[in-house]
Design an enzyme around this catalytic site. Structure first.
Site, mmCIF file in Angstrom:
data_model
loop_
_atom_site.group_PDB
_atom_site.id
_atom_site.type_symbol
_atom_site.label_atom_id
_atom_site.label_comp_id
_atom_site.label_asym_id
_atom_site.label_seq_id
_atom_site.Cartn_x
_atom_site.Cartn_y
_atom_site.Cartn_z
ATOM 1 N N TYR A 90 -4.145 -24.816 37.446
ATOM 2 C CA TYR A 90 -3.687 -24.881 38.636
ATOM 3 C C TYR A 90 -3.417 -26.222 39.443
ATOM 4 O O TYR A 90 -2.389 -26.274 40.079
ATOM 5 C CB TYR A 90 -4.576 -23.886 39.632
ATOM 6 C CG TYR A 90 -4.794 -22.344 39.289
ATOM 7 C CD1 TYR A 90 -3.742 -21.612 39.453
ATOM 8 C CD2 TYR A 90 -5.948 -21.929 38.680
ATOM 9 C CE1 TYR A 90 -3.944 -20.132 39.020
ATOM 10 C CE2 TYR A 90 -6.267 -20.720 38.455
ATOM 11 C CZ TYR A 90 -4.967 -19.874 38.314
ATOM 12 O OH TYR A 90 -5.239 -18.517 38.152
ATOM 13 N N ASN A 112 3.031 -13.644 43.171
ATOM 14 C CA ASN A 112 4.235 -13.598 42.376
ATOM 15 C C ASN A 112 4.674 -11.982 42.140
ATOM 16 O O ASN A 112 3.849 -11.190 41.390
ATOM 17 C CB ASN A 112 4.102 -14.358 40.864
ATOM 18 C CG ASN A 112 5.243 -14.088 40.161
ATOM 19 O OD1 ASN A 112 6.270 -13.710 40.513
ATOM 20 N ND2 ASN A 112 4.929 -14.233 38.814
ATOM 21 N N CYS A 120 3.404 -16.441 35.394
ATOM 22 C CA CYS A 120 2.155 -16.955 36.214
ATOM 23 C C CYS A 120 1.146 -16.792 35.235
ATOM 24 O O CYS A 120 0.122 -17.361 35.347
ATOM 25 C CB CYS A 120 2.145 -16.128 37.552
ATOM 26 S SG CYS A 120 1.923 -14.272 37.377
ATOM 27 N N HIS A 121 1.063 -16.038 34.092
ATOM 28 C CA HIS A 121 -0.186 -15.949 33.265
ATOM 29 C C HIS A 121 -0.130 -17.190 32.583
ATOM 30 O O HIS A 121 -1.327 -17.457 32.003
ATOM 31 C CB HIS A 121 0.212 -14.811 32.026
ATOM 32 C CG HIS A 121 1.349 -15.021 31.458
ATOM 33 N ND1 HIS A 121 2.475 -14.463 31.875
ATOM 34 C CD2 HIS A 121 1.406 -15.575 29.913
ATOM 35 C CE1 HIS A 121 3.425 -14.956 30.872
ATOM 36 N NE2 HIS A 121 2.896 -15.411 29.868
ATOM 37 N N GLU A 152 1.825 -15.086 23.173
ATOM 38 C CA GLU A 152 2.617 -16.280 23.044
ATOM 39 C C GLU A 152 2.031 -17.559 22.326
ATOM 40 O O GLU A 152 2.841 -18.255 22.012
ATOM 41 C CB GLU A 152 2.935 -17.090 24.617
ATOM 42 C CG GLU A 152 3.672 -15.984 25.652
ATOM 43 C CD GLU A 152 3.788 -16.686 26.922
ATOM 44 O OE1 GLU A 152 3.339 -17.702 27.276
ATOM 45 O OE2 GLU A 152 4.666 -15.723 27.760
#
Length: 161
Positions: A90, A112, A120-121, A152
């Site tokens: 963040y 979001n 946002c993950h 990912e």
């Protein structure tokens, strides 16, 4: 009511549209009933989300409703610049988009309405995974975040802590 509810590896994903733009994507528990897409945009969104679940490098090309405050949109634009397989804290995202408060960035991440499309993950806490979708602690939402990050990193682009 959703315009579509599709299967996801971690449960279901609800899709809301207004016919012209995507209005919301929602993570739902697995026992939620599936809903066939009720229009072209809902079908397109469902197809693109399913493609992402198959291949983390799949992109999204969906019209998004103009939601959020100017600040939130600034944070969401910053999130969109984070590549699949990359994570930022963040605080790192706050610095990248102009020295904002990490806490404010975290709040905007939680607000979001388009997770997956605005990934946002990929934003985590400096001390670990962090919360997800305004849900702290262990449970469904953090499990979703873990799944998305692991999905990912299939090419060993980063390691989960």
């Amino acid at each position: 009511m959703f315009n579509a509810v599709i299967d996801a590896p971690f449960g279901k994903v609800g899709i809301r549209t207004d016919g012209q733009a995507l209005r919301e994507i929602v993570y739902l528990p697995g026992q939620t009933a599936s809903v066939e897409p009720d229009g072209e945009l809902a079908a397109r969104a469902a197809e693109q989300i399913a493609q992402y679940f198959e291949n983390a490098d799949a992109g999204f090309d969906l019209p998004l409703a103009p939601l959020g405050t100017e600040f939130q949109r600034r944070v969401w634009d910053g999130i969109c610049s984070i590549e699949a397989g990359e994570v930022l804290t963040y605080g790192e995202l706050a610095k990248r988009i102009g020295g904002l408060s990490p806490r404010a960035v975290g709040q905007a991440c939680g607000d979001n309405p388009f997770p997956l499309v605005i990934p946002c993950h990929r934003v985590v806490s400096a001390s670990g995974l962090g919360g997800f979708a305004h849900h702290g602690g262990e449970g469904f939402f953090r499990d979703v975040k873990r799944w998305l990050l692991a999905h990912e990193c299939t090419s060993n682009r980063f390691q989960l802590r």
